[in-house]
Write a protein that holds these residues in place. Structure first.
Motif, mmCIF file in Angstrom:
data_model
loop_
_atom_site.group_PDB
_atom_site.id
_atom_site.type_symbol
_atom_site.label_atom_id
_atom_site.label_comp_id
_atom_site.label_asym_id
_atom_site.label_seq_id
_atom_site.Cartn_x
_atom_site.Cartn_y
_atom_site.Cartn_z
ATOM 1 N N VAL A 1 -70.592 39.298 -19.412
ATOM 2 C CA VAL A 1 -70.271 39.282 -17.986
ATOM 3 C C VAL A 1 -70.373 37.844 -17.494
ATOM 4 C CG1 VAL A 1 -70.917 40.084 -15.683
ATOM 5 C CG2 VAL A 1 -71.101 41.626 -17.653
ATOM 6 N N GLY A 2 -69.371 37.379 -16.763
ATOM 7 C CA GLY A 2 -69.387 36.018 -16.255
ATOM 8 C C GLY A 2 -68.289 35.791 -15.231
ATOM 9 N N ASP A 3 -68.378 34.678 -14.539
ATOM 10 C CA ASP A 3 -67.459 34.300 -13.466
ATOM 11 C C ASP A 3 -66.708 33.044 -13.880
ATOM 12 O OD1 ASP A 3 -66.216 33.433 -11.141
ATOM 13 O OD2 ASP A 3 -67.938 33.826 -9.857
ATOM 14 N N MET A 4 -65.385 33.110 -13.958
ATOM 15 C CA MET A 4 -64.623 31.962 -14.417
ATOM 16 C C MET A 4 -64.668 30.779 -13.449
ATOM 17 S SD MET A 4 -60.624 32.998 -13.955
ATOM 18 C CE MET A 4 -60.831 34.512 -14.891
ATOM 19 N N THR A 5 -65.142 30.989 -12.228
ATOM 20 C CA THR A 5 -65.285 29.865 -11.306
ATOM 21 C C THR A 5 -66.598 29.120 -11.513
ATOM 22 O OG1 THR A 5 -66.343 31.148 -9.522
ATOM 23 C CG2 THR A 5 -63.940 31.127 -9.595
ATOM 24 N N SER A 6 -67.495 29.684 -12.330
ATOM 25 C CA SER A 6 -68.791 29.049 -12.620
ATOM 26 C C SER A 6 -69.227 29.519 -14.004
ATOM 27 C CB SER A 6 -69.827 29.421 -11.560
ATOM 28 O OG SER A 6 -71.072 28.807 -11.819
ATOM 29 N N LEU A 7 -68.718 28.866 -15.016
ATOM 30 C CA LEU A 7 -68.875 29.327 -16.397
ATOM 31 C C LEU A 7 -70.217 28.892 -16.990
ATOM 32 C CD1 LEU A 7 -65.252 28.515 -17.545
ATOM 33 C CD2 LEU A 7 -66.250 30.822 -17.403
ATOM 34 N N ASP A 8 -70.786 29.758 -17.782
ATOM 35 C CA ASP A 8 -72.068 29.499 -18.417
ATOM 36 C C ASP A 8 -71.865 28.859 -19.788
ATOM 37 O OD1 ASP A 8 -74.791 29.434 -18.778
ATOM 38 O OD2 ASP A 8 -74.927 31.516 -19.484
ATOM 39 N N PHE A 9 -71.120 27.744 -19.794
ATOM 40 C CA PHE A 9 -70.916 26.962 -21.004
ATOM 41 C C PHE A 9 -71.224 25.501 -20.703
ATOM 42 C CE2 PHE A 9 -67.794 30.446 -21.672
ATOM 43 C CZ PHE A 9 -68.249 30.915 -22.901
ATOM 44 N N PRO A 10 -71.780 24.771 -21.650
ATOM 45 C CA PRO A 10 -71.996 23.342 -21.448
ATOM 46 C C PRO A 10 -70.670 22.594 -21.331
ATOM 47 C CG PRO A 10 -73.276 24.164 -23.322
ATOM 48 C CD PRO A 10 -72.298 25.234 -22.955
ATOM 49 N N PRO A 11 -70.687 21.404 -20.766
ATOM 50 C CA PRO A 11 -69.470 20.604 -20.705
ATOM 51 C C PRO A 11 -68.898 20.333 -22.100
ATOM 52 C CG PRO A 11 -71.136 19.691 -19.245
ATOM 53 C CD PRO A 11 -71.806 20.757 -20.047
ATOM 54 N N ARG B 1 -63.882 21.291 -17.274
ATOM 55 C CA ARG B 1 -65.276 20.896 -17.520
ATOM 56 C C ARG B 1 -65.772 21.411 -18.865
ATOM 57 N NH1 ARG B 1 -70.283 22.941 -17.407
ATOM 58 N NH2 ARG B 1 -69.570 25.021 -16.746
ATOM 59 N N VAL B 2 -65.421 22.644 -19.201
ATOM 60 C CA VAL B 2 -65.975 23.250 -20.417
ATOM 61 C C VAL B 2 -65.105 23.021 -21.652
ATOM 62 C CG1 VAL B 2 -67.231 24.986 -19.095
ATOM 63 C CG2 VAL B 2 -64.938 25.528 -19.963
ATOM 64 N N LEU B 3 -63.895 22.506 -21.470
ATOM 65 C CA LEU B 3 -63.014 22.245 -22.609
ATOM 66 C C LEU B 3 -63.340 20.898 -23.250
ATOM 67 C CD1 LEU B 3 -59.478 23.443 -21.466
ATOM 68 C CD2 LEU B 3 -60.728 24.263 -23.474
ATOM 69 N N ALA B 4 -63.389 20.899 -24.569
ATOM 70 C CA ALA B 4 -63.533 19.643 -25.293
ATOM 71 C C ALA B 4 -62.245 18.831 -25.179
ATOM 72 C CB ALA B 4 -63.838 19.934 -26.763
ATOM 73 N N PRO B 5 -62.320 17.513 -25.357
ATOM 74 C CA PRO B 5 -61.094 16.706 -25.367
ATOM 75 C C PRO B 5 -60.076 17.252 -26.365
ATOM 76 C CG PRO B 5 -63.028 15.284 -25.305
ATOM 77 C CD PRO B 5 -63.534 16.692 -25.505
ATOM 78 N N GLN B 6 -58.857 17.359 -25.927
ATOM 79 C CA GLN B 6 -57.744 17.938 -26.686
ATOM 80 C C GLN B 6 -57.873 19.458 -26.867
ATOM 81 O OE1 GLN B 6 -55.263 15.776 -27.041
ATOM 82 N NE2 GLN B 6 -56.729 14.363 -26.093
ATOM 83 N N GLY B 7 -58.832 20.066 -26.172
ATOM 84 C CA GLY B 7 -58.904 21.519 -26.159
ATOM 85 C C GLY B 7 -57.676 22.111 -25.502
ATOM 86 N N LEU B 8 -57.341 23.338 -25.863
ATOM 87 C CA LEU B 8 -56.116 23.972 -25.368
ATOM 88 C C LEU B 8 -56.425 25.066 -24.359
ATOM 89 C CD1 LEU B 8 -53.996 24.367 -28.641
ATOM 90 C CD2 LEU B 8 -53.782 22.610 -26.870
ATOM 91 N N LEU B 9 -55.569 25.166 -23.356
ATOM 92 C CA LEU B 9 -55.614 26.243 -22.371
ATOM 93 C C LEU B 9 -54.288 26.984 -22.411
ATOM 94 C CD1 LEU B 9 -56.555 27.814 -19.818
ATOM 95 C CD2 LEU B 9 -55.649 25.903 -18.455
#
Length: 207
Positions: free
Chosen positions: A90-100, A129-137
């Motif tokens: 369970v989580g909110d995509m506007t405030s993700l519980d992942f490190p930068p 914020r949570v995507l690594a450099p060159q990470g894909l969306l």
């Protein structure tokens, strides 16, 4: 009734009707395969707004290390029941519980449908914020300018506004969040398989 409680109400029916929908959507499978190739072996991917987990399950079957996040606890319950070997939270995509910079990729299929155009900037900046450099969306949404209000989904009470978006406007907001689009596709709806709206898929990369 808010978004969370609406999807809690409709979760079982939603899963029943949509868990197998990719079987009828060849372009969606093709685009998901393209995304899977881009993130394979690079680390964890998050399926944001995962619903009953069918997108996460498909990507897992393509070798992607993936977890699913959804605002609705009942949706997460359904996802965990249908794919017990996967990680759903369970989580909110506007405030993700992942490190930068901790994710190799994000997939968000029809998960921006409840945000206004003005709200997308904050959402995409959280994705960045949570995507690594060159990470894909990989993002998908309904194309248009309208908003459709729904009071029931498969005879379950809800209170939801589904907002359509224009691809060039979404791409502009993504670019301002340092997520420039590198590939895009659009298609007409599949007859008898889904709501009859034009669909857009945008693949962006974190810079």
């Amino acid at each position: 009734m808010d978004i969370r409680s609406s999807y809690d109400s409709a979760a079982d029916a939603y899963a029943e009707h949509l868990f197998d929908e990719l079987e009828q959507k060849p372009l969606d499978r093709h685009i998901l395969n393209r995304f899977a190739e881009g993130v394979h072996g690079r680390g964890l991917v998050a399926d944001l707004g995962c619903g009953p987990g069918h997108i996460a399950k498909y990507l897992h079957e393509q070798g992607v290390n993936i977890c699913g996040i959804d605002l609705s606890p009942e949706m997460i319950r359904c996802a965990a029941r249908l794919s017990p070997d996967l990680d759903f939270r369970v989580g909110d995509m506007t405030s993700l519980d992942f490190p930068p910079a901790s994710l190799a990729g994000i997939v968000s299929f029809y998960s921006i449908v409840h945000f206004t155009s003005a709200e997308l900037d904050g959402v995409f900046r959280e994705f960045r914020r949570v995507l690594a450099p060159q990470g894909l969306l990989l993002l998908s949404f309904h194309v248009g300018d309208e908003s459709v209000h729904v009071d029931d989904l498969w005879e379950r009470p809800v209170n939801l506004d589904f907002r359509f978006h224009q691809p060039h406007e979404v791409a502009k907001v993504l670019r301002s969040a340092d997520l420039p689009v590198i590939e895009s596709s659009e298609r007409e709806p599949y007859p008898d398989a889904e709501y009859q709206s034009r669909r857009c898929y945008l693949l962006a990369t974190a810079v």
